[in-house]
Enzyme design. Structure first.
Site, PDB file in Angstrom:
ATOM      1  N   GLY A  81      53.898  65.429  48.997  1.00 10.25           N
ATOM      2  CA  GLY A  81      54.296  65.460  47.589  1.00 10.25           C
ATOM      3  C   GLY A  81      55.791  65.271  47.448  1.00 10.25           C
ATOM      4  CE1 TYR A  98      42.411  69.410  52.869  1.00 13.21           C
ATOM      5  CE2 TYR A  98      41.387  68.018  54.532  1.00 13.21           C
ATOM      6  CZ  TYR A  98      42.408  68.249  53.628  1.00 13.21           C
ATOM      7  OH  TYR A  98      43.410  67.319  53.471  1.00 13.21           O
TER       8      TYR A  98
HETATM    9  N1  LIG Z   1      48.818  66.184  56.174  1.00 12.35           N
HETATM   10  C1  LIG Z   1      47.770  65.445  56.432  1.00 12.35           C
HETATM   11  O1  LIG Z   1      47.507  65.052  57.576  1.00 12.35           O
HETATM   12  C2  LIG Z   1      46.836  65.061  55.343  1.00 12.35           C
HETATM   13  C3  LIG Z   1      45.744  64.224  55.637  1.00 12.35           C
HETATM   14  C4  LIG Z   1      44.892  63.870  54.630  1.00 12.35           C
HETATM   15  C5  LIG Z   1      45.108  64.311  53.351  1.00 12.35           C
HETATM   16  N2  LIG Z   1      46.160  65.136  53.086  1.00 12.35           N
HETATM   17  C6  LIG Z   1      46.337  65.600  51.726  1.00 12.35           C
HETATM   18  O2  LIG Z   1      47.649  65.341  51.297  1.00 12.35           O
HETATM   19  C7  LIG Z   1      48.000  66.253  50.270  1.00 12.35           C
HETATM   20  C8  LIG Z   1      49.366  66.844  50.551  1.00 12.35           C
HETATM   21  O3  LIG Z   1      49.264  67.710  51.650  1.00 12.35           O
HETATM   22  P1  LIG Z   1      50.438  67.906  52.679  1.00 12.35           P
HETATM   23  O4  LIG Z   1      49.946  67.385  53.945  1.00 12.35           O
HETATM   24  O5  LIG Z   1      51.701  67.423  52.128  1.00 12.35           O
HETATM   25  O6  LIG Z   1      50.394  69.501  52.790  1.00 12.35           O
HETATM   26  P2  LIG Z   1      51.484  70.600  52.428  1.00 12.35           P
HETATM   27  O7  LIG Z   1      52.789  70.234  52.990  1.00 12.35           O
HETATM   28  O8  LIG Z   1      50.865  71.885  52.836  1.00 12.35           O
HETATM   29  O9  LIG Z   1      51.560  70.519  50.844  1.00 12.35           O
HETATM   30  C9  LIG Z   1      50.564  71.098  50.059  1.00 12.35           C
HETATM   31  C10 LIG Z   1      51.173  71.426  48.733  1.00 12.35           C
HETATM   32  O10 LIG Z   1      50.168  72.028  47.942  1.00 12.35           O
HETATM   33  C11 LIG Z   1      50.742  73.157  47.322  1.00 12.35           C
HETATM   34  N3  LIG Z   1      49.750  74.137  46.913  1.00 12.35           N
HETATM   35  C12 LIG Z   1      48.884  74.826  47.679  1.00 12.35           C
HETATM   36  N4  LIG Z   1      48.187  75.684  46.916  1.00 12.35           N
HETATM   37  C13 LIG Z   1      48.619  75.515  45.641  1.00 12.35           C
HETATM   38  C14 LIG Z   1      48.301  76.106  44.393  1.00 12.35           C
HETATM   39  N5  LIG Z   1      47.398  77.078  44.293  1.00 12.35           N
HETATM   40  N6  LIG Z   1      48.948  75.697  43.290  1.00 12.35           N
HETATM   41  C15 LIG Z   1      49.892  74.737  43.361  1.00 12.35           C
HETATM   42  N7  LIG Z   1      50.248  74.140  44.509  1.00 12.35           N
HETATM   43  C16 LIG Z   1      49.621  74.527  45.629  1.00 12.35           C
HETATM   44  C17 LIG Z   1      51.666  73.728  48.347  1.00 12.35           C
HETATM   45  O11 LIG Z   1      52.561  74.612  47.715  1.00 12.35           O
HETATM   46  P3  LIG Z   1      53.194  75.856  48.539  1.00 12.35           P
HETATM   47  O12 LIG Z   1      54.319  75.276  49.314  1.00 12.35           O
HETATM   48  O13 LIG Z   1      53.617  76.792  47.461  1.00 12.35           O
HETATM   49  O14 LIG Z   1      52.099  76.409  49.387  1.00 12.35           O
HETATM   50  C18 LIG Z   1      52.302  72.462  48.837  1.00 12.35           C
HETATM   51  O15 LIG Z   1      53.315  72.069  47.959  1.00 12.35           O
HETATM   52  C19 LIG Z   1      46.894  67.289  50.249  1.00 12.35           C
HETATM   53  O16 LIG Z   1      46.009  66.974  49.185  1.00 12.35           O
HETATM   54  C20 LIG Z   1      46.187  67.093  51.544  1.00 12.35           C
HETATM   55  O17 LIG Z   1      44.843  67.470  51.500  1.00 12.35           O
HETATM   56  C21 LIG Z   1      47.034  65.518  54.051  1.00 12.35           C
END
Ligand SMILES: NC(=O)c1ccc[n+]([C@@H]2O[C@H](COP(=O)([O-])OP(=O)(O)OC[C@H]3O[C@@H](n4cnc5c(N)ncnc54)[C@H](OP(=O)(O)O)[C@@H]3O)[C@@H](O)[C@H]2O)c1
Length: 533
Positions: free
Chosen positions: A75, A221
């Site tokens: 994000g 998930y």
């Molecule tokens: N990383 C990967 O390999 C991967 C692969 C496939 C898809 N994705 C998808 O990519 C997207 C971004 O994930 P990311 O990898 O960047 O993970 P990340 O760094 O953990 O980011 C997740 C974000 O979601 C926020 N969040 C969690 N619970 C929340 C809530 N209740 N209300 C508002 N915000 C909330 C977190 O905020 P806090 O910091 O406050 O917890 C954080 O900003 C996700 O949808 C994930 O499923 C990621």
């Protein structure tokens, strides 16, 4: 010869056993095994990290983007990329301190002053409503909504009592998008980008087991991401007509904080592996940016993207009935009213032979002509003015359907039964720039609450705010004629009145809006243009 031969055989045996010893010795084996592992890791890493970069150089000036979970990981990287392209970026996250710090650092790095942070906890429906309220009161536009935030971790529930992974990753985003739909429609062409995952392939949604009795982290998930995929397809089916395109994106395996809550040794291993093997967030966000900025993606609305390329959802998710069922269930879980399905609506409207503009409810029944007219309960001193002295008779209005209301609009007041409403009915015969001052004069002098228009001749290049001052008319629902000039209908409703678009026909130039009235049935307004042929 015999003797020499036996010596040779012994020597070869000796050499053989020496070689075996060497191969078995740790001084040989260890480096070899390490080299093989490193080689495998090297190729695996290259494979996982392989990234197609977004090739579009499109600028986003004048576009407003909301990114959930924009304070970290993908994000944050997306927010940075879009701010670099001059978008107005709203980072919606639950950690205000982190969010503000990220917004500040993006502003400094990109030189774009329009980066903000706003509080949003997707695990709490009240927080979602408050975010939307705040957003709608501060921001006049929304062009791209990126549903990015996610929870992945042990079993827990949201503040509203739903299984947390489903509640945050899917349901929270459903609710948020639903409440923002009018703004997205109004600012069309607009885009919804749902961040999915490869896990959708394994995602199974059992409607009878929402709390997920046998919980496993990956299964939960996968289920939430599968739901997000189904939402993407259903949103496309329902809203694309209103120029809101929906996309899902699989960003690849990216090194972020996502695995932070995975407990135990397995979680540790995954975190270490992700640091070694996975892509950087800057690479991981490329497809998200691609879907947000690229031209020519409209025809791929409702599809899944990865590596800046369009793909398809797995067959198991493409069941229309299931998508519809999930939509209805989600409305229920969010306390929203069930919508009439598009396919149920179309015949209802057609069979009523709607031939002209009509406003109609059982209580407030009124027919309008091609000039000002007032509702039966309204100020009888309403005057009559028409644009360009247009005396065209466009036929007698007959009736309209009364579709059910779809959602509660926030931050506005319901009007009550005693409120007088002035209705201005205009045949624009084109809303060309030269006529804009005339229209403005007409509005200023007649002070209408509702404007019903046809033959607008508008297209997507003209914003409603260019014709109707947005300080007066916030909600302008349009059904422009596509492809060729002419035609087109609109309904504009004065700022502060709770209203929503409830229908926009694909086949005819017809649009319907609803005004909520306290202690009374809603007022349904329909604008339709029937071309002479
Ligand atoms: N990383 C990967 O390999 C991967 C692969 C496939 C898809 N994705 C998808 O990519 C997207 C971004 O994930 P990311 O990898 O960047 O993970 P990340 O760094 O953990 O980011 C997740 C974000 O979601 C926020 N969040 C969690 N619970 C929340 C809530 N209740 N209300 C508002 N915000 C909330 C977190 O905020 P806090 O910091 O406050 O917890 C954080 O900003 C996700 O949808 C994930 O499923 C990621």
């Amino acid at each position: 010869m015999k003797k020499g031969g036996s010596v040779n055989a012994t020597t070869w045996k000796q050499i053989g056993s020496n070689v075996k010893d060497v191969f078995r010795s740790p001084t040989f084996l260890v480096p070899v095994i390490i080299s093989v592992i490193l080689l495998v890791l090297f190729f695996l890493r290259r494979y996982i990290r392989w990234t197609v970069k977004c090739s579009s150089k499109n600028d986003m000036e004048g576009k407003t983007v909301v990114i959930t979970g924009g304070n970290t990981g993908l994000g944050k990287a997306t927010a940075y990329e879009l701010a670099k392209r001059n978008a107005r970026v709203i980072i919606a996250c639950r950690n205000d301190i982190k969010g503000e710090a990220v917004a500040r650092s993006i502003k400094i790095k990109t030189g774009n002053p329009f980066v903000y942070c706003s509080h949003l906890d997707l695990g709490n429906q009240r927080s979602i409503r408050e975010f939307v309220q705040d957003f709608l009161s501060k921001e006049s536009a929304l062009h791209v909504l990126i549903n990015n935030a996610a929870y992945l971790g042990p079993k827990a529930t949201t503040d509203d009592g739903y299984e947390r992974t489903f509640g945050v990753n899917y349901l929270g985003h459903f609710y948020l998008t639903y409440l923002l739909q009018d703004r997205l429609k109004k600012c069309g062409p607009s885009r919804i980008i749902n961040i999915a995952s490869d896990a959708i392939k394994k995602g199974k949604l059992d409607f009878d087991d929402l709390p997920l009795r046998s919980y496993d982290i990956y299964g939960a998930y996968a289920r939430s991401k599968a739901s997000l995929g189904m939402f993407t397809m259903e949103a496309h089916r329902r809203w694309f007509d209103d120029t809101v395109a929906s996309y899902a994106v699989h960003p690849g395996a990216v090194c972020t904080d996502l695995l932070r809550s995975w407990p135990g040794i397995f979680g540790q291993v995954l975190r270490v592996a992700s640091r070694i093997l996975f892509k950087s967030p800057d690479d991981g966000c490329q497809t998200i940016v691609y879907c947000a900025v690229s031209n020519g993606l409209k025809k791929f609305s409702g599809r899944l993207f990865s590596e800046c390329n369009v793909g398809s959802f797995p067959e198991s998710l493409r069941d229309k009935e299931q998508c519809r069922k999930l939509w209805d269930l989600s409305l229920e879980l969010c306390g929203l009213e069930k919508e009439p399905d598009l396919e149920d609506q179309e015949p209802e409207l057609n069979t009523n032979h709607v031939t002209n503009q009509t406003t109609h409810t059982k209580r407030n029944s009124v027919l309008t002509t091609n000039s000002f007219s007032c509702l039966s309960q309204t100020d009888s001193s309403a005057f009559s003015v028409s644009l360009n002295d247009n005396t065209d008779n466009i036929g007698n209005p007959v009736a309209t359907s009364s579709p059910k209301p779809v959602a509660t609009k926030i931050n506005k007041k319901r009007i009550n039964r005693q409120t007088s409403l002035r209705v201005l009915n205009i045949n624009f015969r084109s809303c060309k720039k030269t006529k804009w001052p005339q229209i403005e004069n007409l509005i200023t002098s007649s002070k209408p609450d509702i404007i019903i228009g046809n033959e607008t001749w508008l297209n997507k290049d003209v914003k409603s705010s260019e014709i109707f001052p947005s300080s007066l008319f916030e909600d302008v629902f349009r059904r422009d004629r596509e492809c060729k000039e002419g035609g087109g209908v609109l309904i504009a409703i004065k700022k502060g009145i709770i209203c929503q678009q409830i229908y926009c026909s694909k086949n005819v130039e017809l649009i319907a809006a609803q005004i909520d009235i306290t202690d009374s049935k809603s007022l349904i307004i329909v604008s339709v243009y029937r071309p002479p042929s």
